[in-house]
Design a protein around this motif. Structure first.
Motif, mmCIF file in Angstrom:
data_model
loop_
_atom_site.group_PDB
_atom_site.id
_atom_site.type_symbol
_atom_site.label_atom_id
_atom_site.label_comp_id
_atom_site.label_asym_id
_atom_site.label_seq_id
_atom_site.Cartn_x
_atom_site.Cartn_y
_atom_site.Cartn_z
ATOM 1 N N PHE A 132 1.227 1.770 -0.386
ATOM 2 C CA PHE A 132 1.203 0.456 0.279
ATOM 3 C C PHE A 132 1.708 0.511 1.713
ATOM 4 O O PHE A 132 2.518 1.358 2.067
ATOM 5 C CB PHE A 132 2.009 -0.549 -0.544
ATOM 6 C CG PHE A 132 1.442 -0.728 -1.918
ATOM 7 C CD1 PHE A 132 0.335 -1.541 -2.110
ATOM 8 C CD2 PHE A 132 1.975 -0.050 -2.994
ATOM 9 C CE1 PHE A 132 -0.220 -1.677 -3.376
ATOM 10 C CE2 PHE A 132 1.433 -0.179 -4.253
ATOM 11 C CZ PHE A 132 0.336 -0.990 -4.449
ATOM 12 N N TYR B 7 6.642 -5.746 3.783
ATOM 13 C CA TYR B 7 6.951 -4.514 3.038
ATOM 14 C C TYR B 7 7.389 -3.382 3.959
ATOM 15 O O TYR B 7 6.834 -3.204 5.046
ATOM 16 C CB TYR B 7 5.680 -4.102 2.291
ATOM 17 C CG TYR B 7 5.802 -2.913 1.388
ATOM 18 C CD1 TYR B 7 6.566 -2.971 0.240
ATOM 19 C CD2 TYR B 7 5.104 -1.723 1.672
ATOM 20 C CE1 TYR B 7 6.651 -1.880 -0.607
ATOM 21 C CE2 TYR B 7 5.178 -0.637 0.824
ATOM 22 C CZ TYR B 7 5.961 -0.718 -0.316
ATOM 23 O OH TYR B 7 6.034 0.355 -1.154
ATOM 24 N N LEU C 161 2.227 -7.139 1.258
ATOM 25 C CA LEU C 161 1.689 -5.784 1.292
ATOM 26 C C LEU C 161 0.423 -5.808 2.137
ATOM 27 O O LEU C 161 -0.509 -6.578 1.845
ATOM 28 C CB LEU C 161 1.355 -5.317 -0.130
ATOM 29 C CG LEU C 161 2.511 -5.394 -1.152
ATOM 30 C CD1 LEU C 161 1.974 -5.376 -2.577
ATOM 31 C CD2 LEU C 161 3.472 -4.234 -0.932
ATOM 32 N N PHE D 39 4.695 -1.320 -6.179
ATOM 33 C CA PHE D 39 5.089 -0.994 -4.802
ATOM 34 C C PHE D 39 6.553 -0.572 -4.719
ATOM 35 O O PHE D 39 7.095 -0.400 -3.624
ATOM 36 C CB PHE D 39 4.866 -2.214 -3.903
ATOM 37 C CG PHE D 39 5.528 -3.446 -4.443
ATOM 38 C CD1 PHE D 39 6.860 -3.684 -4.211
ATOM 39 C CD2 PHE D 39 4.811 -4.333 -5.236
ATOM 40 C CE1 PHE D 39 7.488 -4.797 -4.741
ATOM 41 C CE2 PHE D 39 5.428 -5.458 -5.769
ATOM 42 C CZ PHE D 39 6.769 -5.684 -5.529
#
Ligand code: SF4
Length: 351
Positions: free
Chosen positions: A300, A292, A263, A117
């Motif tokens: 993501f 996130y 996420l 990510f």
């Protein structure tokens, strides 16, 4: 090529000046001009003989990086984009919050850990930064502060895996934590070192008799999910990371923080929270949840507010100490994972 002054320790500088016939106290003068008195040119070291200043100028450079961009957010966050001698760029951030002045530094160009990510790791690791390049980020940010203000906290959460460059980092921290005027006078307790979890290096750090705060980027509480999100985990194993964290706490008495980037739909489900609660139970540890911030080009998503609240409630219900990182200097909201994300914004204000 000129030597990078901050790659030397004060003792090494003393030796280098002794070779030029200068007495030992001159090295301490030079060092404290840079570290304590914010000198950025030898010329401004007015209590040094002119000939020595000229000689120093020919042989050394105080800063080896150039500030190519600087931006200040509404919340006082100052981001610097620094160009290294070899053309690589590194980012550093200073956050101002009430009485805190926190600098976030990078330890590598790029990163070899490959967290899926993260924008910093997209191209792998380019190289380690030297001790001087690490120290320089802090000194440069400090020099942006009004006269009289000091850096109060340091977080090693910028680009790169901190413990993959442990020796250079430790050398820089010796200066950061030494008393003024030869050091920046930070307490070791106010230094946070972030790691994805390299057990051997964590154990080495534990044995050093230092009191740095360790933040382990966990991001998943089961072996299979962590293997997917943090590829290095394949090699080291989740159990070994937790064991090394426990060892760090035993040896230093410092509670370890586990960073967990939430996420959306990936690791933010109730089952994930329960697995994390199982892992944390009976441990003196703290969990820092980081919703996130999406990165262009990566799949993501940010978790929903409901998911964040549910995750937090499950942990609290199991008596796990937990905080949710608030938005402050968004560039470093995801520990080491998203620093590079801020670069585009910084670059838009090229000096
Ligand atoms: S999240 Fe941190 S350790 Fe992982 S790839 Fe990014 S910079 Fe490296």
């Amino acid at each position: 090529m000129k030597r990078r002054l901050l790659d030397l320790s004060p003792i090494e500088l003393e030796r280098a000046l002794a070779e030029r016939g200068a007495p030992g106290y001159r090295a301490r003068q030079v060092w404290s001009w840079v570290i304590d008195r914010r000198a950025e040119r030898f010329e401004s070291m007015t209590d040094l003989p002119r000939a020595l200043r000229e000689e120093l100028n020919e042989s050394f450079e105080i800063f080896s990086t150039e500030i190519v961009a600087r931006s200040v957010d509404d919340d006082g966050t100052t981001k610097l984009l620094l160009a290294c001698r070899d053309g690589e760029t590194i980012e550093t951030v200073l956050m101002a919050e009430e009485h805190r002045r926190t600098v976030c530094v990078s330890t590598q160009v790029g990163c070899g850990m490959g967290c899926v990510f993260c924008a910093s790791g997209l191209k792998g690791v380019v190289r380690n930064l030297t001790r001087g390049e690490i120290l320089e980020q802090i000194v440069r940010e400090r020099n942006q502060l009004p006269e009289g203000e000091r850096v109060s906290h340091l977080v090693v959460m910028g680009m790169g895996e901190s413990l993959a460059n442990l020796d250079e980092l430790l050398a820089a921290l010796e200066v950061v934590c030494a008393p003024a005027p030869l050091g920046l006078g930070l307490s070791q307790r106010r230094v946070t070192i972030s790691t994805v979890g390299l057990p051997d290096k964590m154990r080495k750090l534990a044995e050093l008799d230092r009191r740095y705060h360790l933040a382990v980027s966990l991001h998943a509480a089961t072996e299979s999910l962590r293997d997917r999100l943090v590829p290095i985990s394949h090699k080291v194993g989740l159990g070994a990371v937790i064991e090394a964290s426990d060892r760090y706490f035993e040896r230093t008495g410092r509670q370890v923080t586990f960073e967990y980037v939430l996420l959306g739909g990936v690791n933010d489900r109730a089952d994930d929270a329960r697995a994390l609660a199982d892992l944390m139970s009976r441990r003196s540890a703290h969990v820092n949840l980081i919703p996130y911030n999406p990165v262009a080009g990566l799949e993501f998503e940010r978790p929903s507010e409901d998911a964040v609240n549910r995750f937090t409630a499950i942990l609290r219900g199991r008596s796990v100490s937990v905080t949710v990182r608030k938005t402050k200097g968004r560039v470093i909201d995801a520990a080491c994972g998203q620093l590079r994300r801020g670069t585009a914004a910084v670059e838009s204000t090229l000096l």
